[in-house]
Motif scaffolding. Structure first.
Motif, PDB file in Angstrom:
ATOM      1  N   ARG A  92     -12.472  25.469 -25.618  1.00  0.00           N
ATOM      2  CA  ARG A  92     -12.339  24.447 -24.581  1.00  0.00           C
ATOM      3  C   ARG A  92     -13.349  23.311 -24.719  1.00  0.00           C
ATOM      4  O   ARG A  92     -12.996  22.125 -24.650  1.00  0.00           O
ATOM      5  CB  ARG A  92     -12.461  25.075 -23.187  1.00  0.00           C
ATOM      6  CG  ARG A  92     -12.196  24.098 -22.042  1.00  0.00           C
ATOM      7  CD  ARG A  92     -10.733  23.786 -21.888  1.00  0.00           C
ATOM      8  NE  ARG A  92     -10.060  24.939 -21.319  1.00  0.00           N
ATOM      9  CZ  ARG A  92      -9.216  25.718 -22.014  1.00  0.00           C
ATOM     10  NH1 ARG A  92      -8.931  25.445 -23.271  1.00  0.00           N
ATOM     11  NH2 ARG A  92      -8.636  26.752 -21.444  1.00  0.00           N
ATOM     12  N   ALA A  93     -14.622  23.632 -24.880  1.00  0.00           N
ATOM     13  CA  ALA A  93     -15.639  22.577 -24.923  1.00  0.00           C
ATOM     14  C   ALA A  93     -15.425  21.648 -26.113  1.00  0.00           C
ATOM     15  O   ALA A  93     -15.577  20.427 -25.993  1.00  0.00           O
ATOM     16  CB  ALA A  93     -17.037  23.199 -24.972  1.00  0.00           C
ATOM     17  N   PHE A 112     -13.221  28.355 -18.600  1.00  0.00           N
ATOM     18  CA  PHE A 112     -13.675  27.118 -19.225  1.00  0.00           C
ATOM     19  C   PHE A 112     -14.598  27.339 -20.414  1.00  0.00           C
ATOM     20  O   PHE A 112     -14.759  26.445 -21.245  1.00  0.00           O
ATOM     21  CB  PHE A 112     -14.361  26.257 -18.172  1.00  0.00           C
ATOM     22  CG  PHE A 112     -13.503  26.074 -16.944  1.00  0.00           C
ATOM     23  CD1 PHE A 112     -12.272  25.443 -17.046  1.00  0.00           C
ATOM     24  CD2 PHE A 112     -13.900  26.564 -15.720  1.00  0.00           C
ATOM     25  CE1 PHE A 112     -11.457  25.287 -15.935  1.00  0.00           C
ATOM     26  CE2 PHE A 112     -13.093  26.416 -14.603  1.00  0.00           C
ATOM     27  CZ  PHE A 112     -11.871  25.773 -14.695  1.00  0.00           C
ATOM     28  N   ALA A 113     -15.217  28.493 -20.500  1.00  0.00           N
ATOM     29  CA  ALA A 113     -16.080  28.806 -21.637  1.00  0.00           C
ATOM     30  C   ALA A 113     -16.245  30.317 -21.692  1.00  0.00           C
ATOM     31  O   ALA A 113     -16.051  31.019 -20.702  1.00  0.00           O
ATOM     32  CB  ALA A 113     -17.439  28.130 -21.513  1.00  0.00           C
ATOM     33  N   GLN A 120     -22.787  25.465 -20.183  1.00  0.00           N
ATOM     34  CA  GLN A 120     -23.737  24.351 -20.140  1.00  0.00           C
ATOM     35  C   GLN A 120     -23.148  23.119 -20.822  1.00  0.00           C
ATOM     36  O   GLN A 120     -23.318  21.979 -20.359  1.00  0.00           O
ATOM     37  CB  GLN A 120     -25.048  24.752 -20.813  1.00  0.00           C
ATOM     38  CG  GLN A 120     -25.844  25.822 -20.057  1.00  0.00           C
ATOM     39  CD  GLN A 120     -26.329  25.337 -18.694  1.00  0.00           C
ATOM     40  OE1 GLN A 120     -26.518  24.160 -18.482  1.00  0.00           O
ATOM     41  NE2 GLN A 120     -26.528  26.269 -17.777  1.00  0.00           N
ATOM     42  N   ARG A 121     -22.434  23.339 -21.907  1.00  0.00           N
ATOM     43  CA  ARG A 121     -21.803  22.225 -22.619  1.00  0.00           C
ATOM     44  C   ARG A 121     -20.708  21.587 -21.761  1.00  0.00           C
ATOM     45  O   ARG A 121     -20.593  20.356 -21.700  1.00  0.00           O
ATOM     46  CB  ARG A 121     -21.228  22.752 -23.936  1.00  0.00           C
ATOM     47  CG  ARG A 121     -20.831  21.681 -24.928  1.00  0.00           C
ATOM     48  CD  ARG A 121     -20.441  22.333 -26.252  1.00  0.00           C
ATOM     49  NE  ARG A 121     -19.738  21.399 -27.124  1.00  0.00           N
ATOM     50  CZ  ARG A 121     -18.987  21.766 -28.146  1.00  0.00           C
ATOM     51  NH1 ARG A 121     -18.844  23.059 -28.429  1.00  0.00           N
ATOM     52  NH2 ARG A 121     -18.372  20.862 -28.897  1.00  0.00           N
ATOM     53  N   ILE A 122     -19.906  22.412 -21.091  1.00  0.00           N
ATOM     54  CA  ILE A 122     -18.860  21.899 -20.216  1.00  0.00           C
ATOM     55  C   ILE A 122     -19.466  21.062 -19.088  1.00  0.00           C
ATOM     56  O   ILE A 122     -18.973  19.968 -18.758  1.00  0.00           O
ATOM     57  CB  ILE A 122     -18.023  23.057 -19.628  1.00  0.00           C
ATOM     58  CG1 ILE A 122     -17.179  23.734 -20.719  1.00  0.00           C
ATOM     59  CG2 ILE A 122     -17.149  22.580 -18.471  1.00  0.00           C
ATOM     60  CD1 ILE A 122     -15.936  22.977 -21.123  1.00  0.00           C
ATOM     61  N   GLU A 127     -20.535  15.483 -16.742  1.00  0.00           N
ATOM     62  CA  GLU A 127     -21.376  14.330 -16.391  1.00  0.00           C
ATOM     63  C   GLU A 127     -21.018  13.114 -17.242  1.00  0.00           C
ATOM     64  O   GLU A 127     -20.995  11.977 -16.757  1.00  0.00           O
ATOM     65  CB  GLU A 127     -22.849  14.698 -16.566  1.00  0.00           C
ATOM     66  CG  GLU A 127     -23.329  15.741 -15.565  1.00  0.00           C
ATOM     67  CD  GLU A 127     -24.764  16.180 -15.813  1.00  0.00           C
ATOM     68  OE1 GLU A 127     -25.403  15.618 -16.735  1.00  0.00           O
ATOM     69  OE2 GLU A 127     -25.242  17.062 -15.081  1.00  0.00           O
ATOM     70  N   GLU A 128     -20.721  13.361 -18.515  1.00  0.00           N
ATOM     71  CA  GLU A 128     -20.294  12.275 -19.405  1.00  0.00           C
ATOM     72  C   GLU A 128     -19.002  11.642 -18.907  1.00  0.00           C
ATOM     73  O   GLU A 128     -18.842  10.412 -18.912  1.00  0.00           O
ATOM     74  CB  GLU A 128     -20.076  12.822 -20.820  1.00  0.00           C
ATOM     75  CG  GLU A 128     -21.171  12.499 -21.796  1.00  0.00           C
ATOM     76  CD  GLU A 128     -20.794  12.957 -23.208  1.00  0.00           C
ATOM     77  OE1 GLU A 128     -19.760  12.497 -23.746  1.00  0.00           O
ATOM     78  OE2 GLU A 128     -21.544  13.783 -23.751  1.00  0.00           O
TER      79      GLU A 128
END
Length: 299
Positions: A92-93, A112-113, A120-122, A127-128
């Motif tokens: 996913r990430a 999601f992970a 943490q990557r998700i 935020e991006e």
């Protein structure tokens, strides 16, 4: 019309495309598909094309097979279009990052992970997306239930008093897996049997019980700050997967409120699939069997 690309053509992904087309909020068209397995993509394409006709425009040159197929499918989109990410959590990430870099909005299925690093990557990618004014929708479908939203409003209005306890259950016969057949590619075999392997899907507890945990956090309008749990495996089960057969997690929120989330996947045992909430004024049921919107307050 918004253009869609489907990454992961299993039941969840095909269902998400159907939901997008039937939602009626605007014209959408599926223009690209990607999957690791050709047969799965073919079945999904034929089913969607039969059901939705002109909303599906995916000629052979926009059907992509293999681990890198997601790139080619997302490359078919314009900035502002939508990538539907419906593979299992292991990927996913990686897929989300590529879509956001291409300026594409995303709907992504849960979970999601598969591990804390992935989560943490998700979160960082979320935020991006905000900085780029891109949208990420997620497959926690109970959040879209009008019945649950109505009950949440009543809880917020104080009809139940202070929430003291939540109990959530997902208990059924479950399933088991044998060893990898000698004739099979082991990597492909594990991906085809995702719920038995933590690295692929995050395993049965997170992939299945994420809804129950999410409902408890939604009711409380908070995240717990502590969790302790028990788990077990029935003797002589013969299962070659990584899951336990039973899970019992007690979450504690900052004000002392508890949420008890129980999962058991053993044949021949009592089954239960519901979320119940207890307040100082009354109790209520928030969710029913297989996520049915069974919501009501008790007298």
């Amino acid at each position: 019309a918004d253009q869609l690309a489907l990454i992961g053509c299993g039941g969840r992904g095909s269902g998400a495309i159907g939901n997008a087309i039937e939602a009626g909020v605007g014209p959408v068209k599926l223009v690209a598909m990607a999957d690791l397995f050709p047969a799965r993509l073919d079945i999904s394409f034929k089913t969607l094309a039969t059901q939705f006709g002109n909303n599906v425009d995916v000629p052979p040159e926009r059907r992509f097979i293999g681990f890198d197929g997601y790139r080619s499918a997302i490359d078919c989109l314009r900035p502002g279009d939508i990538a539907v990410l419906a593979t299992h959590a292991a990927f996913r990430a990686t897929h989300l990052e590529y879509a956001l870099n291409k300026g594409v909005n995303v709907f992504m299925e849960k979970s999601f992970a598969a591990d804390p690093g992935g989560i943490q990557r998700i979160l960082a990618l979320g935020e991006e997306a905000e900085k780029k004014n891109l949208r990420i929708g997620t497959g926690l479908m109970c959040r879209h239930s009008s019945a649950r939203k109505e009950m949440i409003e009543r809880i917020r209005d104080g009809v139940m008093g202070e929430i003291q306890l939540m109990r959530a259950y997902r208990m059924d016969a479950g399933d088991r897996t044998g060893p990898v057949p000698a004739s099979q590619n082991e990597l492909h075999w594990q991906i085809r049997h995702p719920y038995f392997f933590f690295w692929v899907s995050s395993g049965r507890f997170i992939d299945y019980l994420i809804h129950q945990v999410d409902e408890c956090c939604w009711i409380k309008d908070a995240w717990p700050d502590r969790a302790q749990g028990l788990g077990g495996r029935s003797p002589n089960s013969g299962d070659c997967g990584q899951n336990l057969d039973s899970y019992a997690i007690e979450y504690t929120f900052a004000d002392g409120t508890r949420a008890l989330v129980n999962g058991r996947f053993i044949p021949g045992c009592d089954a239960d699939f519901a979320t119940v909430v207890h307040g100082t004024k009354c109790a209520g049921q928030f969710s029913g069997n297989v996520h049915a919107p069974v919501t009501h307050l008790y007298k």
